[in-house]
Each structure stands twice: as C-alpha cells, then as structure tokens.
Design a protein around this motif. Sequence first.
Motif, PDB file in Angstrom:
ATOM      1  N   GLN A 162       0.816  -1.214   0.000  1.00  0.00           N
ATOM      2  CA  GLN A 162       0.000   0.000   0.000  1.00  0.00           C
ATOM      3  C   GLN A 162       0.853   1.268   0.000  1.00  0.00           C
ATOM      4  O   GLN A 162       0.320   2.362   0.030  1.00  0.00           O
ATOM      5  CB  GLN A 162      -0.947  -0.019   1.194  1.00  0.00           C
ATOM      6  CG  GLN A 162      -2.004  -1.101   1.008  1.00  0.00           C
ATOM      7  CD  GLN A 162      -2.977  -1.158   2.149  1.00  0.00           C
ATOM      8  OE1 GLN A 162      -2.669  -1.700   3.197  1.00  0.00           O
ATOM      9  NE2 GLN A 162      -4.137  -0.594   1.940  1.00  0.00           N
ATOM     10  N   THR A 163       2.190   1.127  -0.072  1.00  0.00           N
ATOM     11  CA  THR A 163       3.072   2.284  -0.221  1.00  0.00           C
ATOM     12  C   THR A 163       3.273   2.547  -1.714  1.00  0.00           C
ATOM     13  O   THR A 163       2.948   1.700  -2.561  1.00  0.00           O
ATOM     14  CB  THR A 163       4.439   2.026   0.441  1.00  0.00           C
ATOM     15  OG1 THR A 163       5.116   0.990  -0.281  1.00  0.00           O
ATOM     16  CG2 THR A 163       4.280   1.636   1.906  1.00  0.00           C
ATOM     17  N   HIS A 164       3.846   3.710  -2.056  1.00  0.00           N
ATOM     18  CA  HIS A 164       4.078   4.034  -3.465  1.00  0.00           C
ATOM     19  C   HIS A 164       4.990   2.997  -4.124  1.00  0.00           C
ATOM     20  O   HIS A 164       4.686   2.466  -5.200  1.00  0.00           O
ATOM     21  CB  HIS A 164       4.674   5.441  -3.598  1.00  0.00           C
ATOM     22  CG  HIS A 164       4.974   5.822  -5.006  1.00  0.00           C
ATOM     23  ND1 HIS A 164       3.979   6.075  -5.932  1.00  0.00           N
ATOM     24  CD2 HIS A 164       6.155   5.961  -5.665  1.00  0.00           C
ATOM     25  CE1 HIS A 164       4.531   6.361  -7.102  1.00  0.00           C
ATOM     26  NE2 HIS A 164       5.845   6.301  -6.967  1.00  0.00           N
ATOM     27  N   PHE A 165       6.118   2.678  -3.448  1.00  0.00           N
ATOM     28  CA  PHE A 165       7.044   1.700  -4.011  1.00  0.00           C
ATOM     29  C   PHE A 165       6.388   0.322  -4.082  1.00  0.00           C
ATOM     30  O   PHE A 165       6.524  -0.401  -5.073  1.00  0.00           O
ATOM     31  CB  PHE A 165       8.335   1.634  -3.187  1.00  0.00           C
ATOM     32  CG  PHE A 165       9.327   0.652  -3.732  1.00  0.00           C
ATOM     33  CD1 PHE A 165      10.007   0.909  -4.911  1.00  0.00           C
ATOM     34  CD2 PHE A 165       9.565  -0.549  -3.073  1.00  0.00           C
ATOM     35  CE1 PHE A 165      10.911  -0.005  -5.427  1.00  0.00           C
ATOM     36  CE2 PHE A 165      10.470  -1.460  -3.589  1.00  0.00           C
ATOM     37  CZ  PHE A 165      11.143  -1.186  -4.763  1.00  0.00           C
ATOM     38  N   GLY A 166       5.672  -0.051  -3.024  1.00  0.00           N
ATOM     39  CA  GLY A 166       4.983  -1.337  -3.011  1.00  0.00           C
ATOM     40  C   GLY A 166       3.967  -1.450  -4.132  1.00  0.00           C
ATOM     41  O   GLY A 166       3.809  -2.506  -4.746  1.00  0.00           O
ATOM     42  N   ALA A 167       3.276  -0.343  -4.433  1.00  0.00           N
ATOM     43  CA  ALA A 167       2.305  -0.354  -5.531  1.00  0.00           C
ATOM     44  C   ALA A 167       3.008  -0.578  -6.866  1.00  0.00           C
ATOM     45  O   ALA A 167       2.487  -1.292  -7.736  1.00  0.00           O
ATOM     46  CB  ALA A 167       1.520   0.951  -5.550  1.00  0.00           C
ATOM     47  N   MET A 168       4.202   0.007  -7.036  1.00  0.00           N
ATOM     48  CA  MET A 168       4.948  -0.204  -8.278  1.00  0.00           C
ATOM     49  C   MET A 168       5.338  -1.676  -8.424  1.00  0.00           C
ATOM     50  O   MET A 168       5.195  -2.262  -9.496  1.00  0.00           O
ATOM     51  CB  MET A 168       6.194   0.686  -8.313  1.00  0.00           C
ATOM     52  CG  MET A 168       5.878   2.153  -8.474  1.00  0.00           C
ATOM     53  SD  MET A 168       7.284   3.282  -8.695  1.00  0.00           S
ATOM     54  CE  MET A 168       8.674   2.455  -8.012  1.00  0.00           C
ATOM     55  N   VAL A 169       5.817  -2.275  -7.336  1.00  0.00           N
ATOM     56  CA  VAL A 169       6.205  -3.692  -7.369  1.00  0.00           C
ATOM     57  C   VAL A 169       4.982  -4.564  -7.649  1.00  0.00           C
ATOM     58  O   VAL A 169       5.018  -5.463  -8.490  1.00  0.00           O
ATOM     59  CB  VAL A 169       6.884  -4.108  -6.042  1.00  0.00           C
ATOM     60  CG1 VAL A 169       7.087  -5.615  -5.980  1.00  0.00           C
ATOM     61  CG2 VAL A 169       8.199  -3.371  -5.865  1.00  0.00           C
ATOM     62  N   THR A 170       3.884  -4.282  -6.948  1.00  0.00           N
ATOM     63  CA  THR A 170       2.655  -5.059  -7.117  1.00  0.00           C
ATOM     64  C   THR A 170       2.131  -4.956  -8.544  1.00  0.00           C
ATOM     65  O   THR A 170       1.722  -5.959  -9.148  1.00  0.00           O
ATOM     66  CB  THR A 170       1.586  -4.585  -6.119  1.00  0.00           C
ATOM     67  OG1 THR A 170       2.104  -4.747  -4.795  1.00  0.00           O
ATOM     68  CG2 THR A 170       0.306  -5.374  -6.262  1.00  0.00           C
ATOM     69  N   ASN A 171       2.143  -3.749  -9.110  1.00  0.00           N
ATOM     70  CA  ASN A 171       1.672  -3.579 -10.487  1.00  0.00           C
ATOM     71  C   ASN A 171       2.549  -4.337 -11.467  1.00  0.00           C
ATOM     72  O   ASN A 171       2.050  -4.910 -12.436  1.00  0.00           O
ATOM     73  CB  ASN A 171       1.602  -2.095 -10.854  1.00  0.00           C
ATOM     74  CG  ASN A 171       0.460  -1.405 -10.175  1.00  0.00           C
ATOM     75  OD1 ASN A 171      -0.531  -2.029  -9.804  1.00  0.00           O
ATOM     76  ND2 ASN A 171       0.576  -0.098  -9.998  1.00  0.00           N
ATOM     77  N   ARG A 172       3.840  -4.373 -11.205  1.00  0.00           N
ATOM     78  CA  ARG A 172       4.750  -5.119 -12.075  1.00  0.00           C
ATOM     79  C   ARG A 172       4.439  -6.624 -12.006  1.00  0.00           C
ATOM     80  O   ARG A 172       4.351  -7.310 -13.016  1.00  0.00           O
ATOM     81  CB  ARG A 172       6.197  -4.842 -11.647  1.00  0.00           C
ATOM     82  CG  ARG A 172       7.241  -5.659 -12.340  1.00  0.00           C
ATOM     83  CD  ARG A 172       7.408  -5.219 -13.772  1.00  0.00           C
ATOM     84  NE  ARG A 172       8.327  -6.075 -14.455  1.00  0.00           N
ATOM     85  CZ  ARG A 172       9.361  -5.645 -15.126  1.00  0.00           C
ATOM     86  NH1 ARG A 172       9.593  -4.372 -15.222  1.00  0.00           N
ATOM     87  NH2 ARG A 172      10.153  -6.490 -15.720  1.00  0.00           N
ATOM     88  N   LEU A 173       4.257  -7.117 -10.770  1.00  0.00           N
ATOM     89  CA  LEU A 173       3.941  -8.534 -10.599  1.00  0.00           C
ATOM     90  C   LEU A 173       2.588  -8.883 -11.213  1.00  0.00           C
ATOM     91  O   LEU A 173       2.414  -9.978 -11.742  1.00  0.00           O
ATOM     92  CB  LEU A 173       3.949  -8.898  -9.114  1.00  0.00           C
ATOM     93  CG  LEU A 173       5.314  -8.931  -8.449  1.00  0.00           C
ATOM     94  CD1 LEU A 173       5.154  -9.138  -6.945  1.00  0.00           C
ATOM     95  CD2 LEU A 173       6.189 -10.019  -9.043  1.00  0.00           C
TER      96      LEU A 173
END
Length: 138
Positions: A84-95
């Motif tokens: 739910q963090t900005h970086f986490g959202a980037m990783v999640t979207n990539r996955l």
Amino acid sequence: KITHSMTGRPWSRDFVTRVHYCTLPDSTKVIVNRAEEHVLAPERPNYTRMTMPLGANILRAVEGDRSRTLLTLLTHVNPGGFAQTHFGAMVTNRLSTESPRQFLHKLNAAATRSHAPKRRTQEAGSRPKEKPQPPAVA
C-alpha cells in the motif's frame, strides 16, 4: 468451499476465500472467489492478511475446436501492508502483469505433460536393456 493460503518470504501474506464452482448450460466452468473470514484461519503474526474482493476463472471451450479452452482470469486483491506504499504499488503492479503470464506458461506445461504419449521403452517379446553398472572401486 473455504480455502486458506499462505505465501512465504519475502511477502509473507495469507488470504482466506470462499470458492464457488458451477457449470453453465453451455458447459462453461466458472470458479468465483471472494474474501472470507473463518474461525479456523485466524490472522497470524508476521503475515499480512490479503483480501480478495473478487476473483473469477472462466473456462469455455473454443467454438469449432473443443480441444482448446478460452481462459478468462479476473482477480481483484488488496495485498495490504508494504504493497500500500508508493514503491509497493509499483512492485505489485509489475507482478500483476507478469504473474498471469507465468501462471499460463506453467498451466500449459502441466497440460502438455499430462497429455504427452507415453514412450515405449521395450518392444513386446524383446529383452529389456541392461542398465550400465558403475565402475568398481578398488
């Protein structure tokens, strides 16, 4: 059916879903999932509970070629925690763009293995080949 799944590190997530299966009149298979809480699957320390507001898999035979299947995957999840963090959202979207592709490759490999003709290792009436023996150690 209620399912409880857990992932290991580095993500350490778990989720509980209610799964419903049905077959439509045209033989289409539908599997629908939604988040669920269950007394036998309490939240655990060191795991972030993911929720799945909606998930569905739809399997329908391709018209004109019943040996092929059209698979539709729909997954809406809230991974919680770091995601739910900005970086986490980037990783999640990539996955989320790579994981379905990997799933389909693995599914195809499993389907191909299960339908591959079995190799004949010995003709009827012939003697089996002897296995080579390892060299003797003096």
